[in-house]
Design a protein around this motif. Structure first.
Motif, PDB file in Angstrom:
ATOM      1  N   ARG A  69      24.718  17.610  44.761  1.00 25.78           N
ATOM      2  CA  ARG A  69      25.314  17.114  46.133  1.00 25.78           C
ATOM      3  C   ARG A  69      25.712  15.794  46.022  1.00 25.78           C
ATOM      4  O   ARG A  69      26.668  15.393  46.578  1.00 25.78           O
ATOM      5  CB  ARG A  69      24.158  17.542  47.114  1.00 25.78           C
ATOM      6  N   SER A  70      25.140  15.006  45.784  1.00 29.67           N
ATOM      7  CA  SER A  70      25.537  13.540  45.364  1.00 29.67           C
ATOM      8  C   SER A  70      26.400  13.289  44.679  1.00 29.67           C
ATOM      9  O   SER A  70      27.470  12.454  44.954  1.00 29.67           O
ATOM     10  CB  SER A  70      24.157  12.669  44.995  1.00 29.67           C
ATOM     11  N   VAL A  71      26.636  13.828  43.411  1.00 31.24           N
ATOM     12  CA  VAL A  71      27.764  13.826  42.805  1.00 31.24           C
ATOM     13  C   VAL A  71      29.156  14.200  43.346  1.00 31.24           C
ATOM     14  O   VAL A  71      30.063  13.736  43.313  1.00 31.24           O
ATOM     15  CB  VAL A  71      27.639  14.366  41.305  1.00 31.24           C
ATOM     16  N   LEU A  72      29.093  15.392  43.834  1.00 28.13           N
ATOM     17  CA  LEU A  72      30.229  15.857  44.975  1.00 28.13           C
ATOM     18  C   LEU A  72      30.382  14.848  46.030  1.00 28.13           C
ATOM     19  O   LEU A  72      31.858  14.659  46.316  1.00 28.13           O
ATOM     20  CB  LEU A  72      29.697  17.256  45.374  1.00 28.13           C
ATOM     21  N   GLU A  73      29.654  14.349  46.711  1.00 32.34           N
ATOM     22  CA  GLU A  73      29.777  13.430  47.874  1.00 32.34           C
ATOM     23  C   GLU A  73      30.218  12.095  47.264  1.00 32.34           C
ATOM     24  O   GLU A  73      31.136  11.635  47.847  1.00 32.34           O
ATOM     25  CB  GLU A  73      28.452  13.153  48.668  1.00 32.34           C
ATOM     26  N   GLU A  74      29.956  11.584  46.069  1.00 34.27           N
ATOM     27  CA  GLU A  74      30.680  10.505  45.507  1.00 34.27           C
ATOM     28  C   GLU A  74      32.110  10.830  44.900  1.00 34.27           C
ATOM     29  O   GLU A  74      32.947   9.883  44.959  1.00 34.27           O
ATOM     30  CB  GLU A  74      29.793  10.184  44.131  1.00 34.27           C
ATOM     31  N   LEU A  75      32.435  12.120  44.829  1.00 34.35           N
ATOM     32  CA  LEU A  75      33.923  12.418  44.518  1.00 34.35           C
ATOM     33  C   LEU A  75      34.807  12.427  45.796  1.00 34.35           C
ATOM     34  O   LEU A  75      35.801  12.487  45.714  1.00 34.35           O
ATOM     35  CB  LEU A  75      34.011  13.666  43.862  1.00 34.35           C
ATOM     36  N   GLY A  76      34.233  12.369  46.998  1.00 31.21           N
ATOM     37  CA  GLY A  76      34.678  12.288  48.291  1.00 31.21           C
ATOM     38  C   GLY A  76      34.704  13.686  49.073  1.00 31.21           C
ATOM     39  O   GLY A  76      35.392  13.715  49.967  1.00 31.21           O
ATOM     40  N   HIS A  77      34.070  14.423  48.578  1.00 33.30           N
ATOM     41  CA  HIS A  77      33.728  15.789  49.281  1.00 33.30           C
ATOM     42  C   HIS A  77      32.987  15.730  50.387  1.00 33.30           C
ATOM     43  O   HIS A  77      32.038  15.073  50.410  1.00 33.30           O
ATOM     44  CB  HIS A  77      33.419  16.980  48.094  1.00 33.30           C
ATOM     45  N   ARG A  78      32.990  16.382  51.327  1.00 30.34           N
ATOM     46  CA  ARG A  78      32.296  16.525  52.426  1.00 30.34           C
ATOM     47  C   ARG A  78      31.526  18.021  52.824  1.00 30.34           C
ATOM     48  O   ARG A  78      31.844  19.127  52.147  1.00 30.34           O
ATOM     49  CB  ARG A  78      33.227  16.280  53.456  1.00 30.34           C
ATOM     50  N   ASP A  79      30.577  17.741  53.787  1.00 28.40           N
ATOM     51  CA  ASP A  79      29.768  19.071  54.016  1.00 28.40           C
ATOM     52  C   ASP A  79      29.276  19.737  52.867  1.00 28.40           C
ATOM     53  O   ASP A  79      29.467  21.086  52.670  1.00 28.40           O
ATOM     54  CB  ASP A  79      30.801  19.943  54.956  1.00 28.40           C
ATOM     55  N   VAL A  80      28.783  19.034  51.948  1.00 32.96           N
ATOM     56  CA  VAL A  80      28.402  19.675  50.704  1.00 32.96           C
ATOM     57  C   VAL A  80      27.065  20.376  50.993  1.00 32.96           C
ATOM     58  O   VAL A  80      25.955  19.630  51.540  1.00 32.96           O
ATOM     59  CB  VAL A  80      27.974  18.545  49.481  1.00 32.96           C
ATOM     60  N   ARG A  81      27.068  21.692  50.404  1.00 31.80           N
ATOM     61  CA  ARG A  81      25.719  22.200  50.558  1.00 31.80           C
ATOM     62  C   ARG A  81      25.618  23.375  49.385  1.00 31.80           C
ATOM     63  O   ARG A  81      26.653  23.507  48.672  1.00 31.80           O
ATOM     64  CB  ARG A  81      25.683  23.542  51.793  1.00 31.80           C
ATOM     65  N   THR A  82      24.369  23.448  49.004  1.00 34.96           N
ATOM     66  CA  THR A  82      24.053  24.240  47.545  1.00 34.96           C
ATOM     67  C   THR A  82      23.437  25.430  48.035  1.00 34.96           C
ATOM     68  O   THR A  82      22.713  25.596  49.001  1.00 34.96           O
ATOM     69  CB  THR A  82      23.399  23.240  46.543  1.00 34.96           C
ATOM     70  N   TYR A  83      23.568  26.534  47.158  1.00 31.82           N
ATOM     71  CA  TYR A  83      22.806  27.692  47.306  1.00 31.82           C
ATOM     72  C   TYR A  83      22.254  28.095  46.438  1.00 31.82           C
ATOM     73  O   TYR A  83      22.742  28.057  45.068  1.00 31.82           O
ATOM     74  CB  TYR A  83      24.146  28.897  47.648  1.00 31.82           C
ATOM     75  N   LEU A  84      20.968  28.186  46.396  1.00 23.85           N
ATOM     76  CA  LEU A  84      19.849  28.558  45.206  1.00 23.85           C
ATOM     77  C   LEU A  84      20.020  27.494  44.051  1.00 23.85           C
ATOM     78  O   LEU A  84      20.483  26.388  44.544  1.00 23.85           O
ATOM     79  CB  LEU A  84      20.185  29.909  44.499  1.00 23.85           C
ATOM     80  N   GLN A  85      19.440  27.704  42.861  1.00 24.83           N
ATOM     81  CA  GLN A  85      19.103  26.619  42.007  1.00 24.83           C
ATOM     82  C   GLN A  85      19.848  27.137  40.660  1.00 24.83           C
ATOM     83  O   GLN A  85      20.004  26.252  39.775  1.00 24.83           O
ATOM     84  CB  GLN A  85      17.677  26.536  41.584  1.00 24.83           C
ATOM     85  N   SER A  86      20.790  28.001  40.904  1.00 20.62           N
ATOM     86  CA  SER A  86      21.433  28.262  39.645  1.00 20.62           C
ATOM     87  C   SER A  86      23.045  27.845  39.518  1.00 20.62           C
ATOM     88  O   SER A  86      23.732  28.506  38.801  1.00 20.62           O
ATOM     89  CB  SER A  86      21.527  29.772  39.626  1.00 20.62           C
ATOM     90  N   GLY A  87      23.482  26.898  40.401  1.00 24.84           N
ATOM     91  CA  GLY A  87      24.671  26.445  40.264  1.00 24.84           C
ATOM     92  C   GLY A  87      25.659  26.850  41.224  1.00 24.84           C
ATOM     93  O   GLY A  87      26.820  27.075  40.596  1.00 24.84           O
ATOM     94  N   ASN A  88      25.314  26.953  42.298  1.00 27.08           N
ATOM     95  CA  ASN A  88      26.415  27.147  43.350  1.00 27.08           C
ATOM     96  C   ASN A  88      26.346  26.234  44.349  1.00 27.08           C
ATOM     97  O   ASN A  88      25.395  25.694  45.054  1.00 27.08           O
ATOM     98  CB  ASN A  88      26.066  28.617  44.081  1.00 27.08           C
ATOM     99  N   ALA A  89      27.558  25.582  44.767  1.00 30.92           N
ATOM    100  CA  ALA A  89      27.747  24.563  45.763  1.00 30.92           C
ATOM    101  C   ALA A  89      28.935  24.971  46.765  1.00 30.92           C
ATOM    102  O   ALA A  89      29.884  25.657  46.206  1.00 30.92           O
ATOM    103  CB  ALA A  89      27.823  23.242  45.327  1.00 30.92           C
ATOM    104  N   VAL A  90      29.031  24.389  47.820  1.00 31.91           N
ATOM    105  CA  VAL A  90      30.123  24.544  48.741  1.00 31.91           C
ATOM    106  C   VAL A  90      30.446  23.126  49.260  1.00 31.91           C
ATOM    107  O   VAL A  90      29.514  22.660  49.575  1.00 31.91           O
ATOM    108  CB  VAL A  90      29.986  25.526  49.747  1.00 31.91           C
ATOM    109  N   PHE A  91      31.762  22.979  49.273  1.00 31.32           N
ATOM    110  CA  PHE A  91      32.141  21.633  49.812  1.00 31.32           C
ATOM    111  C   PHE A  91      33.638  21.738  50.536  1.00 31.32           C
ATOM    112  O   PHE A  91      34.329  22.840  50.360  1.00 31.32           O
ATOM    113  CB  PHE A  91      32.289  20.606  48.636  1.00 31.32           C
TER     114      PHE A  91
END
Length: 187
Positions: free
Chosen positions: A25-47
């Motif tokens: 989530r931090s990596v995605l936010e550093e790229l400027g993406h917003r409303d970052v959420r993850t789903y499960l631990q297997s590599g799913n995120a929404v931004f």
């Protein structure tokens, strides 16, 4: 603003290539993406992200995220980025009766590019029955009544030689539906 799902391939499996979701989530936010959420631990995120003047493509977003993950974690992770329209089309176009099946019985293999029937011509589909698969738009639908862990067809479809020129990552139907829901426009 557009909301996307990020699908990471091959992380957090057997203690290898660990990508903690809080750090992702931090990596995605550093790229400027917003409303970052993850789903499960297997590599799913929404931004959510603001489109650039040129209009970022799924591939450009994925490439930028792959570079940021490699810089942060020290290893490369293949990524696919898909928007809500694509994810809902995948769910709507499923040739199997998704509403009648358990999530573990139906899977979507997402591809980085188009794949054709010729790729799988050497597979004797009848020898895997009742398991079956069908192709869609950059997706392969797998019906595996006993689940992916026991699927002989799933094993055959996962052979690296079949996917040497595309990135592929699989999700069970519960995750397919959840990511479509999570990327829906907020009112």
């Amino acid at each position: 603003m557009t909301t996307y799902a990020l699908l990471l391939r091959g992380i957090n499996v057997g203690g290898h290539r660990k990508v903690p979701m809080a750090q992702l989530r931090s990596v995605l936010e550093e790229l400027g993406h917003r409303d970052v959420r993850t789903y499960l631990q297997s590599g799913n995120a929404v931004f959510t992200t603001e489109p650039t003047d040129g209009g970022d493509t799924d591939e450009e977003l994925a490439a930028a995220i792959e570079a940021a993950i490699e810089k942060h974690f020290g290893f490369r992770v293949d990524c696919l980025v898909r928007d809500h329209a694509y994810l809902t089309a995948v769910a709507a176009d499923c040739p199997f009766p998704a509403a009648e099946l358990e999530g573990k019985q139906l899977h979507a293999f997402y591809f980085s590019g188009p794949v054709t029937e010729e790729r799988y011509a050497a597979l004797d589909r009848d020898s895997f029955l009742p398991e079956a698969f069908a192709l869609g738009d950059r997706v392969l639908y797998l019906y595996a009544p006993e689940g992916l862990g026991r699927s002989k067809l799933g094993e055959a479809l996962s052979r690296p030689a079949l996917h040497k020129d595309v990135t592929v990552t699989a999700r069970n139907w519960n995750t397919v539906a959840k990511l479509a829901e999570m990327t829906a426009p907020q009112s």
